[in-house]
Enzyme design. Structure first.
Site, short mmCIF file in Angstrom:
data_model
loop_
_atom_site.label_atom_id
_atom_site.label_comp_id
_atom_site.label_asym_id
_atom_site.label_seq_id
_atom_site.Cartn_x
_atom_site.Cartn_y
_atom_site.Cartn_z
N LYS A 34 5.87 18.34 30.35
CA LYS A 34 7.37 18.41 30.38
C LYS A 34 7.89 18.40 32.00
O LYS A 34 8.97 17.72 32.20
CB LYS A 34 7.84 19.74 29.98
N GLN A 51 8.26 28.62 26.73
CA GLN A 51 7.07 28.05 25.93
C GLN A 51 6.39 29.09 24.97
O GLN A 51 6.32 30.13 25.33
CB GLN A 51 6.22 27.37 26.98
N ASP A 91 16.04 23.99 24.00
CA ASP A 91 15.09 24.15 22.77
C ASP A 91 15.85 24.27 21.52
O ASP A 91 15.10 24.18 20.22
CB ASP A 91 14.14 25.22 23.03
#
Ligand code: GUN
Length: 292
Positions: A52, A96, A119
């Site tokens: 990412k 994450q 997200d």
């Protein structure tokens, strides 16, 4: 059989985003800035987060990696999130997953400012998604919709079977594909570990999304000719013949299912790269919103 090439498609999307970043810079507008929080040293999570960050560099975004040790307290993580919420230069950030067991994942996700939740995991964004309101769509389902749309796979009226009901993929994707939208208007069945006679259900499907996390679970005898297959699984399977000691396996037995499929995503190079591209797209949207 057509391969739904997530690597190529994600590169196309990244090129489009890079153009948009150039346009922002030429107008002296703010450069998009994505932050990622990683807790611990899980190999797969480190690989994803590094990918990412690297993707940010490639398209001209600023990026920040906050790397916390495995034994970080929940309180410390929440403090880091609060700092990101209050940092005006950060357009969006992700935490994450999975998190270490001593940290309450739901509490952490709820602490993220929904306007920076690129997200799309915050209940506000999930709620807006279910009501067809503008919001950040979570990156993996968003990437699957984009892949189906760009390859012109017909979803309207199609029988879609989603195997898996996770909060990150199965649940949101099943909602999105049933909605009146691009890559939507499908008749969706959600199958899971308690589903009876799964094979009878998958054999009737025009599109199957395998998102259950069991390597090579879906086999050729479970699908009909001409089916479209989206393989979300990516598991490290021990393999002594590989230099790293493992290979990456999807949830689909590619060899047998591929013989019957009209469209199929490979693993790796299918859904995975699309997830990263859509995370960047969400960050661009967040930045454009902040620029206005
Ligand atoms: N872990 C597996 N997939 C994802 C994702 O899309 N976002 C985050 N934050 N963690 C993940």
């Amino acid at each position: 059989m057509t391969i739904l090439d997530g690597k190529k498609t994600s590169n196309d999307i990244k090129d489009e985003i890079a153009e948009a970043v150039k346009a922002l810079k030429s107008k002296s507008k703010k450069t998009p800035h994505l932050a990622a929080v990683l807790v611990g040293t899980d190999g797969a999570s480190m690989t994803y987060v590094n990918a990412k960050v690297k993707a940010c560099e490639r398209i001209g975004f600023n990026s920040t990696l906050i790397d916390l040790p495995e034994n970080t307290s929940e309180e410390n993580l929440l403090e880091n999130i609060e700092k990101l919420n209050n940092d005006n230069d950060i357009d969006g950030f992700i935490v994450q997953l999975p998190l270490p067991k001593h940290i309450d994942e739901q509490k952490v996700l709820m602490a993220v400012n929904p306007d920076k939740d690129v997200d799309g995991f915050h209940p506000i964004n999930v709620g807006k998604m279910t009501l067809d309101l503008p919001c950040f769509l979570s990156a993996t389902p968003f990437g699957i919709l984009e892949l189906l749309e760009r390859y012109k796979v017909e979803t309207s009226g199609a029988n879609v079977v989603v195997i898996g009901r996770s909060h990150i993929v199965g649940r949101p994707l099943s909602i999105l594909m049933s909605q009146k939208r691009k890559a939507g208007n499908a008749t969706v069945t959600v199958a899971h570990s308690r589903t009876k006679n799964l094979s009878e259900i998958t054999q009737k499907a025009d599109i199957i999304v395998a998102a259950l996390g069991i390597p090579e679970f879906l086999t050729g005898d479970m699908v009909k000719e001409g089916v479209t297959i989206i393989d979300v699984g990516i598991t490290r399977v021990p393999d002594e013949t590989k230099p790293r000691g493992y290979r990456l396996a999807g949830d689909v037995h590619f060899e047998s299912v591929g013989k019957k499929a009209s469209f199929i995503t490979p693993v790796p190079g299918g859904v995975g790269p699309m997830t990263i591209a859509m995370l960047l797209k969400n960050t661009l949207l967040a930045c454009q919103r902040n620029n206005n």
